[in-house]
Design a protein around this motif. Structure first.
Motif, PDB file in Angstrom:
ATOM      1  N   CYS A 294      15.341  24.176  71.409  1.00 47.46           N
ATOM      2  CA  CYS A 294      16.220  23.500  72.358  1.00 47.46           C
ATOM      3  C   CYS A 294      17.045  22.496  71.555  1.00 47.46           C
ATOM      4  CB  CYS A 294      15.428  22.789  73.455  1.00 47.46           C
ATOM      5  SG  CYS A 294      14.702  23.894  74.682  1.00 47.46           S
ATOM      6  N   LEU A 295      18.350  22.638  71.597  1.00 42.98           N
ATOM      7  CA  LEU A 295      19.231  21.883  70.713  1.00 42.98           C
ATOM      8  C   LEU A 295      19.782  20.628  71.378  1.00 42.98           C
ATOM      9  CD1 LEU A 295      21.213  24.854  69.130  1.00 42.98           C
ATOM     10  CD2 LEU A 295      19.093  23.785  68.352  1.00 42.98           C
ATOM     11  N   ILE A 296      20.324  19.758  70.543  1.00 40.85           N
ATOM     12  CA  ILE A 296      20.960  18.518  70.983  1.00 40.85           C
ATOM     13  C   ILE A 296      22.443  18.601  70.660  1.00 40.85           C
ATOM     14  CG2 ILE A 296      21.037  16.006  70.714  1.00 40.85           C
ATOM     15  CD1 ILE A 296      18.248  16.220  69.422  1.00 40.85           C
ATOM     16  N   GLY A 297      23.281  18.092  71.546  1.00 39.24           N
ATOM     17  CA  GLY A 297      24.694  17.916  71.268  1.00 39.24           C
ATOM     18  C   GLY A 297      25.060  16.450  71.424  1.00 39.24           C
ATOM     19  N   ALA A 298      25.987  15.974  70.602  1.00 32.95           N
ATOM     20  CA  ALA A 298      26.353  14.555  70.657  1.00 32.95           C
ATOM     21  C   ALA A 298      27.782  14.374  70.164  1.00 32.95           C
ATOM     22  CB  ALA A 298      25.391  13.715  69.822  1.00 32.95           C
ATOM     23  N   ARG A 299      28.337  13.213  70.489  1.00 30.48           N
ATOM     24  CA  ARG A 299      29.694  12.900  70.039  1.00 30.48           C
ATOM     25  C   ARG A 299      29.732  11.454  69.558  1.00 30.48           C
ATOM     26  NH1 ARG A 299      32.301  10.131  74.299  1.00 30.48           N
ATOM     27  NH2 ARG A 299      31.063  10.187  76.217  1.00 30.48           N
ATOM     28  N   GLU A 300      30.551  11.229  68.555  1.00 33.72           N
ATOM     29  CA  GLU A 300      30.765   9.889  68.036  1.00 33.72           C
ATOM     30  C   GLU A 300      31.816   9.184  68.883  1.00 33.72           C
ATOM     31  OE1 GLU A 300      31.824   7.730  63.759  1.00 33.72           O
ATOM     32  OE2 GLU A 300      32.446   9.800  64.146  1.00 33.72           O
ATOM     33  N   THR A 301      31.551   7.939  69.238  1.00 33.69           N
ATOM     34  CA  THR A 301      32.482   7.156  70.051  1.00 33.69           C
ATOM     35  C   THR A 301      32.987   5.967  69.225  1.00 33.69           C
ATOM     36  OG1 THR A 301      30.896   5.592  71.006  1.00 33.69           O
ATOM     37  CG2 THR A 301      31.059   7.770  72.046  1.00 33.69           C
ATOM     38  N   GLU A 302      33.828   5.174  69.832  1.00 27.44           N
ATOM     39  CA  GLU A 302      34.376   4.001  69.149  1.00 27.44           C
ATOM     40  C   GLU A 302      33.662   2.712  69.550  1.00 27.44           C
ATOM     41  OE1 GLU A 302      38.507   4.444  70.180  1.00 27.44           O
ATOM     42  OE2 GLU A 302      38.928   5.417  68.250  1.00 27.44           O
ATOM     43  N   ARG A 303      32.523   2.837  70.211  1.00 28.51           N
ATOM     44  CA  ARG A 303      31.778   1.651  70.630  1.00 28.51           C
ATOM     45  C   ARG A 303      30.290   1.971  70.580  1.00 28.51           C
ATOM     46  NH1 ARG A 303      29.828   2.946  75.487  1.00 28.51           N
ATOM     47  NH2 ARG A 303      30.907   4.568  76.692  1.00 28.51           N
TER      48      ARG A 303
END
Length: 596
Positions: free
Chosen positions: A194-203
């Motif tokens: 079961c995989l993880i997805g994520a995104r980089e934000t500016e805060r």
């Protein structure tokens, strides 16, 4: 009383992952009627937005899988530059829905099969009459009668439902003489993830794990590196279940995997081991992506030696080239490196006889469940290879319908087998030991360009972008008229192949960014997909009869590598005019242009 609907077709495909999609599409394009039954709401299987595993395939220069897979990849570049999974789902959906010969049943689980026993052709003792599915969204049962069935379900649901022979687990080293440390055969498999997805934000973004998240420390990640800034990161090693029953224990393993995935993200965010304060998790898989379960028994079982020794099969219908990549059954709980992997010399050949049942007369299979040993499966299981196997099954099923033969009958009749291989190559599928036949009329025609490579039957040429070095392609001027002249003849088809940059050297970013259709971790500096700079963007195809010119094809925004165009008419010349390029090159590479 629930409704029951009855359907009939030439081919019923069970499972709409990459293999099942390619099987359904290729059969439909050959004129066969197809029903594609898939138990999920979206297509793509392990590649879908529900699981989010990358499509991987053969290593090596110019070894990228083409055919339907390259069509999908190019369309995705055009429509989905940010590698969004929701848009990717729509690309896959569109490829199936646009085929008029496919009836698509989503949210429909195959739950039963009716078989008949007896003495059938070629020593078979079983024939499938129909399968039954339940579509949860409509509360409707579907009974599907078909001439042939293709199990592309991954877990081989038609094995227990029809009694088809299958294998499960690892073979002992003596059974096939393979180079494996497994002395005695066992039931162990590779696990599921079961995989993880994520995104980089500016805060900064806070993460608070739920109570069931597994508490992890640095010691748990030996041999694993969950750094979100690692561009090759997709958390594949969050894997469990290979030491249990990879089918019947799936729900129990899933619960553990979700806790493991959330515990991993807790460690990434809150342990201080990584600079991750601005990262926000935006996906977690609740449907495990599986690597291995049942493998059907066909007329031939592909072994490790076939891969390492590059056995050339007379019935070659696909190829592979991923490393032999075997994961330890304990998965994440295995202390040490999570897998053993060694590279092969790609590509290796895969035979047709591994794609249909040894004793069920009308059963095909494609995907990670074809007839192969565990060691061979550790390479052949990847989705790009599975897509090629599906495309081969679809072509074979269409020939079964055309000639009234069984899956084995396609192999037994060498003229039909040759036709299958020819149709695969016409559809831009590479067969390492074969080349397309060029018709006598094309071979003898006068060609305006000094370009024998255009009619050599090989479709793997490329240009090293940014240099003057070329390999097996003709460099056409913008607007150049590449013309064949011949005695007036009735033509059947025209074959054209352009350069879609199979090695993805004109994409932006590192190797992972350049070669993957989708993205599970999105950084602020993540690059977008672009159309291949080497690909012809606009062209015309013109047929001439005397003084009359007939425009056979005019494409202004081309996003296909290959065309195999049916034509119906008499001509005395054919002209291809490449007009524009997606990149800024000075010439347009043309790999093949021939006709019959």
């Amino acid at each position: 009383m629930l409704t029951t609907k009855k359907l009939s077709c030439d081919l019923c495909v069970v499972g709409g992952g990459i293999a099942g999609m390619c099987a359904a599409i290729s059969a439909a394009r050959e004129g066969a009627s197809v029903v594609l039954m898939h138990e999920r709401a979206v297509l793509g299987g392990n590649a879908s937005s529900e699981i989010r595993m990358w499509i991987c395939g053969s290593f090596g220069e110019n070894n990228r899988e083409t055919g339907i897979l390259e069509e999908i990849a190019l369309e995705n570049m055009y429509r989905n530059p940010s590698k969004s999974y929701p848009i990717w789902d729509t690309v896959l959906f569109d490829f199936v829905k646009r085929e008029k010969n496919i009836t698509l049943l989503l949210n429909c689980t195959c739950m039963d099969a009716e078989v008949e026993k007896g003495s059938f052709a070629d020593g078979r003792d079983t024939r499938i009459k129909s399968v039954k599915g339940y579509q949860m969204t409509t509360q409707t049962f579907f009974e599907l009668e078909a001439k042939n069935f293709a199990d592309c379900s991954g877990d081989s649901i038609l094995a227990p439902l029809t009694g088809a022979a299958f294998r499960m687990g690892r073979e002992g080293k003596d059974e096939f003489g393979e180079n494996t440390k497994t002395e005695q055969g066992d039931s162990m498999t590779m696990g599921m993830s079961c995989l993880i997805g994520a995104r980089e934000t500016e805060r900064p973004v806070r993460f608070t794990p739920p109570s069931f998240a597994k508490k992890l420390t640095e010691a748990d990640f030996y041999g694993r590196e969950p750094d979100p800034y690692n561009k090759g990161q997709n958390f594949w090693y969050l894997e469990l279940g290979g030491d249990r029953d990879s089918i019947h224990d799936t729900e129990e393993v899933r619960d553990e995997l979700v806790g493991l995935a959330l515990g991993t993200w807790d460690y990434v965010k809150n342990s201080g081991a990584y600079e991750a304060k601005n990262w926000d998790m935006d996906f977690i898989g609740f449907l495990p992506g599986k690597r291995e379960s049942r493998r059907m028994v066909g007329e031939y079982t592909v072994r490790e030696q076939d891969l390492t020794g590059k056995t050339v099969f007379e019935d070659e219908v696909a190829y592979g080239g991923w490393p032999i990549d075997d994961h330890y059954p304990g998965g994440f709980y295995h202390r040490g490196m999570p897998n053993t992997s060694y590279n092969l010399e790609p590509p290796y050949s895969i035979p047709y006889r591994a794609l249909y049942s040894s004793h069920v007369e009308n059963l095909f299979f494609a995907g990670r469940n074809v007839s192969m040993t565990h060691v061979a499966m550790s390479s052949m299981r990847v989705m790009a290879t599975c897509g090629l196997l599906g495309e081969a099954v679809g072509r074979a099923a269409a020939l079964c319908a055309k000639y009234g033969v069984t899956p084995h009958g396609v192999y037994k009749d060498k003229s039909i087998l040759s036709e299958m291989q020819a149709r695969l190559m016409a559809g831009d599928c590479f067969l390492p030991s074969k080349r397309r036949d060029i018709s006598p009329i094309c071979r003898l025609a006068t060609l305006s360009a000094d370009a024998p490579v255009l009619r050599n039957g090989e479709d793997r040429g490329h240009k090293n972008y940014g240099t003057t070095e070329t390999n097996a392609c003709y460099e056409a001027e913008f607007g150049e008229r590449i013309t064949y002249t011949f005695e007036r003849s009735a033509l059947k088809n025209v074959h054209i192949v352009f350069d879609s940059d199979l090695n993805r050297k004109t994409q932006v970013g590192d190797w992972v960014e350049r070669t993957r259709n989708t993205r599970i971790l999105k950084r602020l500096d993540s690059s977008d997909l672009i159309m291949p700079a080497t690909l012809c963007r606009a062209f015309k195809l013109i047929g001439r009869k005397g003084s009359e010119e007939i425009e056979l094809l005019c494409i202004t925004d081309n996003r296909k590598r290959a065309y195999d165009l049916s034509v119906d008419g008499e001509f005395d010349s054919l002209t291809l005019i490449p007009l524009a390029l997606w990149g800024e090159g000075e010439k347009i590479p043309v790999i093949s242009f021939d006709f019959a």
